[in-house]
Write a protein that holds these residues in place. Structure first.
Motif, mmCIF file in Angstrom:
data_model
loop_
_atom_site.group_PDB
_atom_site.id
_atom_site.type_symbol
_atom_site.label_atom_id
_atom_site.label_comp_id
_atom_site.label_asym_id
_atom_site.label_seq_id
_atom_site.Cartn_x
_atom_site.Cartn_y
_atom_site.Cartn_z
ATOM 1 N N SER A 50 0.821 -1.220 0.000
ATOM 2 C CA SER A 50 0.000 0.000 0.000
ATOM 3 C C SER A 50 0.851 1.263 0.000
ATOM 4 O O SER A 50 0.317 2.370 -0.170
ATOM 5 C CB SER A 50 -0.938 0.007 1.219
ATOM 6 N N PRO A 53 1.731 2.730 -4.385
ATOM 7 C CA PRO A 53 0.967 3.521 -5.365
ATOM 8 C C PRO A 53 1.472 4.936 -5.604
ATOM 9 O O PRO A 53 1.518 5.366 -6.771
ATOM 10 C CB PRO A 53 -0.447 3.520 -4.760
ATOM 11 N N PRO A 54 1.889 5.708 -4.575
ATOM 12 C CA PRO A 54 2.369 7.064 -4.883
ATOM 13 C C PRO A 54 3.517 7.085 -5.885
ATOM 14 O O PRO A 54 3.584 7.983 -6.735
ATOM 15 C CB PRO A 54 2.804 7.597 -3.511
ATOM 16 N N THR A 131 -5.443 4.849 2.301
ATOM 17 C CA THR A 131 -4.955 4.611 0.942
ATOM 18 C C THR A 131 -6.105 4.735 -0.051
ATOM 19 O O THR A 131 -5.970 5.338 -1.128
ATOM 20 C CB THR A 131 -4.308 3.217 0.838
ATOM 21 N N GLY A 135 -7.066 7.611 -3.202
ATOM 22 C CA GLY A 135 -7.530 7.284 -4.548
ATOM 23 C C GLY A 135 -8.866 7.892 -4.898
ATOM 24 O O GLY A 135 -9.148 8.185 -6.067
ATOM 25 N N GLN A 152 -1.664 11.612 3.431
ATOM 26 C CA GLN A 152 -0.366 10.957 3.572
ATOM 27 C C GLN A 152 0.128 10.960 5.015
ATOM 28 O O GLN A 152 0.765 10.005 5.469
ATOM 29 C CB GLN A 152 0.665 11.626 2.658
ATOM 30 N N CYS A 155 -1.789 8.232 6.674
ATOM 31 C CA CYS A 155 -1.267 6.955 6.179
ATOM 32 C C CYS A 155 0.026 6.586 6.907
ATOM 33 O O CYS A 155 0.222 5.439 7.320
ATOM 34 C CB CYS A 155 -1.014 7.036 4.676
ATOM 35 N N ALA A 201 -0.795 -1.768 -8.639
ATOM 36 C CA ALA A 201 -1.032 -0.368 -9.004
ATOM 37 C C ALA A 201 -0.831 -0.139 -10.499
ATOM 38 O O ALA A 201 -1.588 0.615 -11.129
ATOM 39 C CB ALA A 201 -0.112 0.543 -8.196
ATOM 40 N N PHE A 213 -4.725 3.114 -6.038
ATOM 41 C CA PHE A 213 -4.755 3.237 -4.579
ATOM 42 C C PHE A 213 -5.845 2.361 -3.971
ATOM 43 O O PHE A 213 -5.642 1.744 -2.913
ATOM 44 C CB PHE A 213 -4.992 4.704 -4.177
ATOM 45 N N GLY A 217 -5.329 -0.667 -1.195
ATOM 46 C CA GLY A 217 -6.000 -0.347 0.067
ATOM 47 C C GLY A 217 -6.888 -1.481 0.535
ATOM 48 O O GLY A 217 -6.877 -1.873 1.711
#
Length: 497
Positions: A50, A53-54, A131, A135, A152, A155, A201, A213, A217
């Motif tokens: 997780s 993704p960024p 997460t 998205g 973030q 997270c 992703a 995301f 997640g």
């Protein structure tokens, strides 16, 4: 490790009540030890999945440049698609990693007072939820930087719960047992999680970056449900007793190791008579400060690749062709695959020659030409790109993995402190905490420096590697002198081993 909670505060995993055949005497201690290994492996792998993704969607959200010029026909996603878009993306990484580092210092203390299984599940559910919330910005057309930064931060806080819990559970089940090979395989959950996250992703990126995301997640939440149902925190909860349970989490004799990326943030202390060593006292212990600052720069390099490699691949033509967002994301997993082998190789070599600093510096020095070659020739063909990326991952992650595992354990259980497990916690907190600061700084710097060109980014990484090696020079000299005095590195001795 975290101190075991009182029996009244620990609830048996409900899955064992649903399936009574999983309880003793139907299942042995070894069965439940393997089960704990597998469950904690996938739990932490899902955390890392997780986190990916960024890095995968950076090339979609951020600006696209032709040389030094911003390409106007690639819309990106505001507020990341302007000339300063890479700066904003770097700030997202900083927000996550800073809250992650700070959160770990509190996660271990909270885990002391509540059920570790429930605390771990809480962290997984929160990580999965935020997460997904990140998205959702795709469908809700959110373009506020404060939204993404806030998500973030949360997270990072929830992610910080994962490592203290899985290490504490594993310590409860294995204690001082010699399981170096098993723990070495278990250590790969970080890279395996990165690979899973990259594939997931990247695979759904074409349907909209929000799915990149949402899918990871939901994966964390799904694994969290499994953890809630089946994870047993301690062998005592099932009536088992482990011999020598009162000893520290890890035995580093003969190279046994457990990944210690954040284990130093836990309150160790399996014996009530042991007093936790002071923070300043731990800094003064031999070799702690040099390895801590070495990890600062090593982790800076490793996490820069973790968060920016897919973006770099997307914006660098391979054999004259720019790869798609999906292909770039999947291709970046080669670096993580190399990291798996690098961690195992560095650990094995350091065990064989009994010199952690020498091994670390050797990998660091070899990684410099590897990065130069990857930057210079990685674009020639897909084969050269894959080969050089694998080699770079192997050499960059080797010392990073070694220092966060065996080195931290060695220093935290050295003779000077007589194996005080609370000293282990404080020492590894210093080493891994210092490394986490570098991990937060590296991606941020890459976001700013990349606007000047990728040669500047690679120059920054090479300088960081040189600094990492410089902090270990005195220790390397001491290790070589020690081995020569002992006669262990005479040629005849080496060839007969």
């Amino acid at each position: 490790m975290l101190q075991p909670q009182d029996q009244e505060t620990v609830s048996l995993a409900p899955g064992l009540n649903l399936f009574p055949t999983l309880k003793p005497p139907n299942k042995t201690l070894i069965f439940h030890q393997i089960t704990a290994l597998v469950i904690t492996f996938f739990a932490y792998a899902s955390f890392h999945a997780s986190r990916k993704p960024p890095s995968i969607v950076k090339s979609v959200l951020g600006p696209t440049f032709d040389g030094s010029n911003l390409r106007s026909n690639d819309p990106g996603w505001a507020p990341f698609n302007g000339p300063d878009g890479t700066h904003r993306l770097g700030e997202l990484d900083l927000a996550f990693l800073t809250s992650y580092s700070v959160g770990m210092y509190f996660a271990g203390h909270v885990g002391d007072t509540i059920d570790l299984r429930l605390f771990l599940v809480f962290g997984m559910m929160g990580s999965g939820l935020f997460t997904i919330i990140f998205g959702l910005a795709y469908w809700l057309s959110v373009h506020l930087l404060v939204y993404f930064v806030g998500v973030q931060i949360f997270c990072g806080l929830f992610q910080s719960i994962g490592w203290p819990c899985v290490v504490a559970v594993l310590g409860n089940w294995f204690g001082k047992a010699k399981r170096g090979l098993i723990m070495g395989v278990w250590n790969s959950h970080t890279s395996i999680g990165n690979i899973i996250g990259s594939v997931l992703a990247s695979g759904v990126l074409e349907f909209g970056w929000g799915w990149s995301f949402v899918l990871p997640g939901f994966l964390v939440i799904f694994v969290g449900v499994f953890v809630f149902l089946f994870l047993v925190v301690r062998p005592e909860d099932l009536g088992f007793e482990l011999p020598g349970k009162e000893v520290e989490l890890m035995n580093v004799e003969n190279g046994d190791k457990v990944e210690n990326e954040e284990v130093g943030l836990l309150e160790s202390g399996s014996s009530g008579s042991l007093q936790a060593i002071g923070f300043l006292e731990a800094w003064k212990l031999p070799r702690v400060a040099p390895f801590a600052f070495c990890l600062f720069f090593s982790k800076l390099v490793a996490y820069t690749f973790l968060y920016w490699l897919p973006f770099y691949i997307r914006h660098t033509a391979v054999a004259g062709v720019h790869l798609s967002h999906k292909t770039a994301g999947i291709l970046s997993t080669i670096f993580d695959i190399g990291g798996v082998f690098g961690g195992i190789l560095a650990g094995g070599i350091s065990d064989m020659i009994e010199a952690r600093a020498v091994t670390s510096v050797a990998f660091l020095l070899l990684s410099i030409p590897a990065l130069v070659l990857y930057r210079a020739y990685g674009s020639l063909s897909m084969i050269t790109n894959i080969t050089l990326m694998f080699l770079s991952g192997l050499l960059v992650n080797g010392p990073y993995s070694l220092i966060t595992t065996a080195v931290a354990a060695d220093l935290g259980t050295q003779d000077l402190i007589k194996g005080n497990s609370r000293a282990l916690a404080t020492v590894t907190a210093i080493i891994d905490g210092t490394g986490s600061v570098g991990a937060a700084l590296g991606p941020l710097l890459a976001g700013y420096i990349s606007t000047r060109g990728w040669n500047s980014v690679f120059f920054m990484l090479i300088v960081s590697i040189l600094f990492a090696g410089m902090f270990l020079i005195r220790i390397v000299k001491a290790e070589i002198r020690e081995k020569l005095n002992e006669g262990k590195w005479h040629w005849n001795s080496i060839t007969t081993q």
